[in-house]
Scaffold this motif. Structure first.
Motif, PDB file in Angstrom:
ATOM      1  N   SER A   1     -21.739  34.233  76.061  1.00 31.80           N
ATOM      2  CA  SER A   1     -21.022  33.338  77.292  1.00 31.80           C
ATOM      3  C   SER A   1     -21.975  33.070  78.276  1.00 31.80           C
ATOM      4  CB  SER A   1     -19.935  33.666  77.641  1.00 31.80           C
ATOM      5  OG  SER A   1     -19.355  32.793  79.394  1.00 31.80           O
TER       6      SER A   1
ATOM      7  N   ASN B   1     -16.173  29.890  64.372  1.00 31.59           N
ATOM      8  CA  ASN B   1     -17.173  29.418  65.114  1.00 31.59           C
ATOM      9  C   ASN B   1     -17.652  28.384  64.353  1.00 31.59           C
ATOM     10  OD1 ASN B   1     -19.040  29.537  66.634  1.00 31.59           O
ATOM     11  ND2 ASN B   1     -20.355  30.747  65.829  1.00 31.59           N
TER      12      ASN B   1
ATOM     13  N   SER C   1     -14.799  24.412  79.208  1.00 34.22           N
ATOM     14  CA  SER C   1     -13.741  26.098  79.092  1.00 34.22           C
ATOM     15  C   SER C   1     -12.404  25.653  79.570  1.00 34.22           C
ATOM     16  CB  SER C   1     -14.435  26.951  79.277  1.00 34.22           C
ATOM     17  OG  SER C   1     -15.170  27.390  78.999  1.00 34.22           O
TER      18      SER C   1
ATOM     19  N   ILE D   1     -12.977  27.867  66.301  1.00 36.83           N
ATOM     20  CA  ILE D   1     -12.748  28.788  67.106  1.00 36.83           C
ATOM     21  C   ILE D   1     -13.428  30.235  66.159  1.00 36.83           C
ATOM     22  CG2 ILE D   1     -12.476  29.603  69.481  1.00 36.83           C
ATOM     23  CD1 ILE D   1     -11.998  27.126  70.516  1.00 36.83           C
ATOM     24  N   ASP D   2     -12.029  30.625  65.672  1.00 37.31           N
ATOM     25  CA  ASP D   2     -12.033  31.778  65.239  1.00 37.31           C
ATOM     26  C   ASP D   2     -13.568  31.623  63.776  1.00 37.31           C
ATOM     27  OD1 ASP D   2     -10.257  32.650  66.795  1.00 37.31           O
ATOM     28  OD2 ASP D   2      -8.518  32.052  65.290  1.00 37.31           O
TER      29      ASP D   2
ATOM     30  N   LYS E   1     -23.289  23.870  71.287  1.00 36.82           N
ATOM     31  CA  LYS E   1     -22.834  23.345  70.316  1.00 36.82           C
ATOM     32  C   LYS E   1     -22.710  21.802  70.551  1.00 36.82           C
ATOM     33  CE  LYS E   1     -21.597  28.740  69.170  1.00 36.82           C
ATOM     34  NZ  LYS E   1     -20.192  28.876  69.228  1.00 36.82           N
TER      35      LYS E   1
ATOM     36  N   ILE F   1     -20.380  35.103  69.713  1.00 37.87           N
ATOM     37  CA  ILE F   1     -20.172  34.383  70.497  1.00 37.87           C
ATOM     38  C   ILE F   1     -20.765  34.905  72.168  1.00 37.87           C
ATOM     39  CG2 ILE F   1     -18.455  32.790  71.895  1.00 37.87           C
ATOM     40  CD1 ILE F   1     -17.920  32.883  68.811  1.00 37.87           C
TER      41      ILE F   1
ATOM     42  N   TRP G   1     -16.374  30.377  73.818  1.00 36.38           N
ATOM     43  CA  TRP G   1     -16.705  29.619  72.968  1.00 36.38           C
ATOM     44  C   TRP G   1     -17.575  28.128  72.848  1.00 36.38           C
ATOM     45  CZ3 TRP G   1     -17.084  24.742  69.536  1.00 36.38           C
ATOM     46  CH2 TRP G   1     -16.887  24.937  68.737  1.00 36.38           C
TER      47      TRP G   1
ATOM     48  N   VAL H   1     -13.070  34.160  73.389  1.00 39.32           N
ATOM     49  CA  VAL H   1     -13.538  34.188  72.349  1.00 39.32           C
ATOM     50  C   VAL H   1     -13.197  32.326  72.441  1.00 39.32           C
ATOM     51  CG1 VAL H   1     -14.008  33.293  70.083  1.00 39.32           C
ATOM     52  CG2 VAL H   1     -13.811  35.754  70.596  1.00 39.32           C
ATOM     53  N   GLU H   2     -12.072  31.652  72.925  1.00 42.57           N
ATOM     54  CA  GLU H   2     -11.920  30.165  73.340  1.00 42.57           C
ATOM     55  C   GLU H   2     -12.823  30.119  74.825  1.00 42.57           C
ATOM     56  OE1 GLU H   2      -9.680  32.795  72.300  1.00 42.57           O
ATOM     57  OE2 GLU H   2      -8.506  31.767  70.880  1.00 42.57           O
TER      58      GLU H   2
END
Length: 548
Positions: free
Chosen positions: A312, A406, A382, A403-404, A337, A310, A332, A328-329
């Motif tokens: 940014s 994806n 975000s 999210i983990d 997406k 992922i 994402w 990650v959060e």
């Protein structure tokens, strides 16, 4: 193995408690429903838990109602045929014993009775009665046509009937054993149940029934000759067979053409709502939810995003986001997406057979309304995710995003009461359209959920039954050849059975009755019952031909 058995017991205990809790919950809700339902309010219940609980209740009632109904029908049939108490009571006792033995055996083996196998009691009673009538009729003929006592008459009857009855039992076992090759456990269990049941009824018919005849048949006059009405019917049917051969061939040809036409119209469908009468609470609740509240049967579309790592779009804002511990959060939520989630959401929302569509796009569009109908960029999404309270995340985000992993999840509900709905076609269309869409070509799209589960089960069962039908017919033909030692008699015996099985399916096609989880076993049942009469008829024909 010990650990498996322990885990299985623990699971069954938890499942039993859970099912009781659900059942009690539904009963309490229905009390509230009765209390507040009036001309001003219409309160309906729906959903998979209610359907499951009600179907268990229906199965229990059907076991009792159908079992008693078939028993009464058997009683009436025996009274009409034999008109003597002994010939009514002996097969009834034998039928009841074989059924009770099977119920006890199933309980001992801990085999659960399902919707598919709930008619095994009725089938057991019918098949047991059929074999018992053949044996009793032959005993009466032997006893009245000779000066032998009961014991010798029973011995002679057994000698003459053991082979045709054994082959009828074996061929019927083969027909029901075809269900074992299915990949669906309730159908496999039904196949095993009927195999054990047929073995039981064969043994009781040649062990218990002769003992009952010996005990209760005390007088010579307990046997009466056939009355004139029966002889008239028999002679009439025999006359048609002998004198109308060409007409029979013509009718047979027309029936075959009708069968082929009906088979082309046969559909494979799995509609929950059509399992129930229109006056039941399940039907009314599902119809209301379908028509006014966005559909009943759920299905999920999982979008697995293809970016392995992922990245940014907001690296310059990392200090602002403060996501050192949760990179990650924070990273994402990219525009690409979210736009793809919206794209799939809108595609599904336009489908005529789909009701409510829920996804992360639903939550984003609520936020965009608050944002003066302006789309949110990656930073804003975000920030929004970061600042949302946990209870809001649990409602608006967590059900639709992983999210983990994806992944994004889109939940849809199908309008199950739509008569034009073809579930397999709908699933294939969605699968093909999304997988072949150039905009989504980098992502992996997976369909899952209750609708897909039951459709796949039905298609698997349909394929296994159609494929195994030819195999079953081949085995039965081989058994006919061994029994009759004649290729001509083998063909004569197998053709009516094949046509009868296909005719039932053809009539269902003409009447627009779809094959579903309830009716898919009809071919095996038809072959299993029809083959018995073919064997007895041909076996007796050969015997009479030798005498003549």
């Amino acid at each position: 193995e010990a650990q498996y058995l322990l885990s299985k017991k623990e699971y069954n205990d938890i499942s039993e408690v859970h099912n009781k809790n659900i059942s009690n919950l539904i009963k309490n809700i229905r009390k509230i429903q009765e209390k507040y339902t009036s001309d001003r309010y219409e309160i309906r219940l729906g959903g998979i838990p209610m359907i499951t609980d009600d179907m268990v209740t229906f199965i229990k009632n059907d076991l009792i109602n159908f079992g008693l109904g078939v028993l009464i029908f058997i009683l009436a049939t025996l009274v009409i045929i034999f008109r003597k108490l002994i010939w009514v009571m002996t097969p009834i006792i034998n039928c009841i014993y074989s059924v009770l033995f099977m119920i006890g055996l199933l309980g001992y083996l801990d085999w659960k009775v399902t919707v598919i196998s709930s008619n095994f009691i009725s089938l057991m009673l019918i098949l047991t009665l059929s074999m018992n009538i053949h044996i009793i009729v032959r005993y009466r003929q032997i006893y009245t046509s000779s000066n032998q006592d009961k014991r010798l008459s029973i011995i002679q009857t057994t000698q003459k009937m053991i082979w045709p009855c054994l082959y009828t039992a074996l061929t019927t076992i083969v027909a029901f054993a075809s269900l074992i090759f299915s990949d669906i456990k309730p159908v496999m269990d039904f196949g095993y149940m009927m195999v054990l049941g047929l073995t039981t009824l064969f043994l009781t018919s040649f062990f218990l029934l002769p003992c009952l005849i010996m005990i209760f048949s005390n007088r010579k006059n307990s046997i009466i000759h056939e009355n004139q009405t029966k002889l008239f019917v028999t002679d009439f049917l025999a006359g048609i067979t002998i004198n109308s051969g060409k007409s029979i061939y013509v009718i047979f040809t027309l029936v075959t053409l009708l069968t082929v036409y009906g088979l082309n119209l046969l559909k494979v469908e799995n509609s929950f709502i059509n399992y129930f009468r229109s006056d039941t609470e399940i039907y009314k609740g599902m119809q209301l939810i379908d028509n006014e509240l966005g559909g009943t049967t759920p299905m999920d579309i999982i979008i697995k995003f293809n970016d392995e790592k992922i990245t940014s779009e907001n690296d310059e804002f990392e200090d602002l986001l403060g996501d050192e511990d949760e990179p990650v959060e924070s990273n994402w939520f990219t525009t690409d997406k979210i736009n793809k989630i919206k794209y799939v959401h809108d595609y599904l929302d336009k489908n005529y057979y789909i009701g409510k569509v829920l996804s992360f796009a639903s939550s984003i569009r609520v936020a965009e309304i608050v944002n003066d109908d302006k789309e949110l960029n990656s930073l804003e999404m975000s920030l929004l995710y970061k600042k949302l309270p946990d209870e809001v995340k649990d409602i608006a985000v967590t059900p639709y995003l992983s999210i983990d992993n994806n992944e994004a999840r889109i939940n849809i509900r199908i309008l199950d009461s739509n008569p034009d709905l073809r579930r397999a076609d709908l699933i294939n269309k969605i699968q093909n359209d999304l997988n072949q869409d150039p905009y989504l070509k980098t992502e992996k799209i997976t369909l899952t959920g209750i609708l897909l589960l039951y459709n796949n089960m039905l298609q698997s069962l349909f394929d296994s039954q159609i494929k195994s039908l030819g195999f079953v017919m081949l085995i039965i033909a081989t058994m006919f050849l061994i029994l009759f030692k004649s290729i001509a008699l083998m063909i004569i015996g197998i053709v009516p059975n094949l046509i009868s099985a296909l005719l039932v399916l053809g009539i269902m096609g003409i009447m627009k009755l779809p094959l579903d989880m309830m009716t898919i076993t009809i071919a095996a049942i038809t072959v299993g019952i029809a083959v018995d009469n073919s064997i007895h008829y041909i076996y007796r024909f050969k015997e009479e031909l030798k005498i003549c």
